[in-house]
Design an enzyme around this catalytic site. Sequence first.
Site, short mmCIF file in Angstrom:
data_model
loop_
_atom_site.label_atom_id
_atom_site.label_comp_id
_atom_site.label_asym_id
_atom_site.label_seq_id
_atom_site.Cartn_x
_atom_site.Cartn_y
_atom_site.Cartn_z
N GLY A 11 6.57 1.57 -4.11
CA GLY A 11 6.91 2.26 -2.73
C GLY A 11 6.10 3.50 -2.93
O GLY A 11 7.02 4.46 -2.18
N SER A 12 4.95 3.84 -3.16
CA SER A 12 4.05 4.90 -2.78
C SER A 12 4.09 5.15 -1.34
O SER A 12 3.80 6.19 -0.39
CB SER A 12 2.58 5.04 -3.15
N ASN A 13 3.39 3.94 -0.18
CA ASN A 13 3.82 4.60 0.91
C ASN A 13 5.14 4.84 1.99
O ASN A 13 5.37 5.51 2.63
CB ASN A 13 3.45 2.90 1.53
N MET A 89 5.56 -8.35 -1.04
CA MET A 89 4.77 -9.54 -1.80
C MET A 89 5.26 -11.08 -1.29
O MET A 89 5.31 -11.53 -2.03
CB MET A 89 4.58 -9.17 -3.01
N ARG A 90 5.83 -10.76 0.12
CA ARG A 90 6.01 -12.26 1.04
C ARG A 90 5.76 -12.66 1.69
O ARG A 90 5.95 -11.51 2.90
CB ARG A 90 8.28 -12.21 0.53
N LEU A 92 6.07 -13.65 5.39
CA LEU A 92 7.27 -13.97 6.60
C LEU A 92 6.43 -15.26 6.94
O LEU A 92 5.59 -15.74 7.39
CB LEU A 92 7.09 -12.97 7.49
N ASN A 106 2.32 -3.85 8.87
CA ASN A 106 2.05 -3.90 7.34
C ASN A 106 0.72 -2.78 7.39
O ASN A 106 0.09 -2.29 8.26
CB ASN A 106 1.32 -5.56 7.06
N HIS A 108 -2.43 -2.99 5.14
CA HIS A 108 -3.63 -3.95 3.94
C HIS A 108 -4.48 -2.95 2.92
O HIS A 108 -4.97 -2.53 4.15
CB HIS A 108 -4.47 -4.71 4.54
N GLU A 173 -4.01 5.71 2.46
CA GLU A 173 -3.42 4.55 2.94
C GLU A 173 -2.38 5.49 4.02
O GLU A 173 -0.75 4.97 4.95
CB GLU A 173 -2.44 3.46 2.26
C1 GRF Z 1 -0.28 -0.69 -0.98
O1 GRF Z 1 -1.96 -1.02 -1.67
C2 GRF Z 1 -0.74 -1.90 0.05
O2 GRF Z 1 -1.38 -1.58 0.98
C3 GRF Z 1 -0.37 -2.77 -0.25
O3 GRF Z 1 0.33 -2.74 -1.42
C4 GRF Z 1 0.20 -1.86 -1.96
C5 GRF Z 1 1.66 -0.85 -2.23
O4 GRF Z 1 2.60 0.04 -2.28
N1 GRF Z 1 -0.05 -3.55 0.70
P1 GRF Z 1 3.14 1.05 -2.38
O5 GRF Z 1 3.78 -0.13 -3.23
O6 GRF Z 1 3.38 1.54 -1.27
O7 GRF Z 1 2.75 1.72 -3.83
#
Ligand code: GRF
Length: 200
Positions: A11-13, A89-90, A92, A106, A108, A173
């Site tokens: 969940g860092s994003n 990680m699903r 859609l 999203n 990536h 990101e």
């Molecule tokens: C990130 O590298 C993102 O690009 C990918 O999954 C990872 C999620 O990282 N889709 P976080 O859970 O947001 O730390």
Amino acid sequence: MKLAILLSGRGSNFVAIHEAIARGELDAEIVCVISNRPDAPGIERARALGLPAHIVDHRSFASRAAHEAEVLRILGQAKPDFIVLAGYMRLLSPDFVAAYPMRIVNIHPSLLPSFPGVDAQAQAVAYGVKVSGCTVHFVDENLDAGPIIVQRTVPLRDDDDASTLAARILDEEHVAYVEALKKLASGTYRVDGRSVVFDS
Ligand code: GRF
């Protein structure tokens, strides 16, 4: 701009987006956070922050459609403007995507269309590219394929492995997701085929 966050892990994003909102950089509100994994650190963080946090464990449902129906029910109540996939990680289904056309985004960890799918950073190292990065894009019915909103580049170093590259891409990101959401919040864009065109 109301945001729903979907995540499965760290969940860092999500946290980067939350922090940008908290410091007034991004004019948005997180109306719900949904995890398909009960043990995701990201959902713990959402709870600790006092955000509406929902666990919808896909293993408790008989089918993908039934799991998605529950996620869609929660989204229907939260009424987000955009659904933000942050390490969700699903895959859609086309029906899910069709419920929110050009309203699901999203991130990536590669410069799409290079290296879609899992282990994008390892794919980049194995290929020997000199530059990789990250891509924020709208979600369509194909994997890692929708119109691109923002990309940021990261040069590879000779001694990079997947893990060192992933760490440097992750820093970008966090910047890219906030930048993309700020652009969406401005509302001054249109999607023209594959292109997201922003008014200057
Ligand atoms: C990130 O590298 C993102 O690009 C990918 O999954 C990872 C999620 O990282 N889709 P976080 O859970 O947001 O730390």
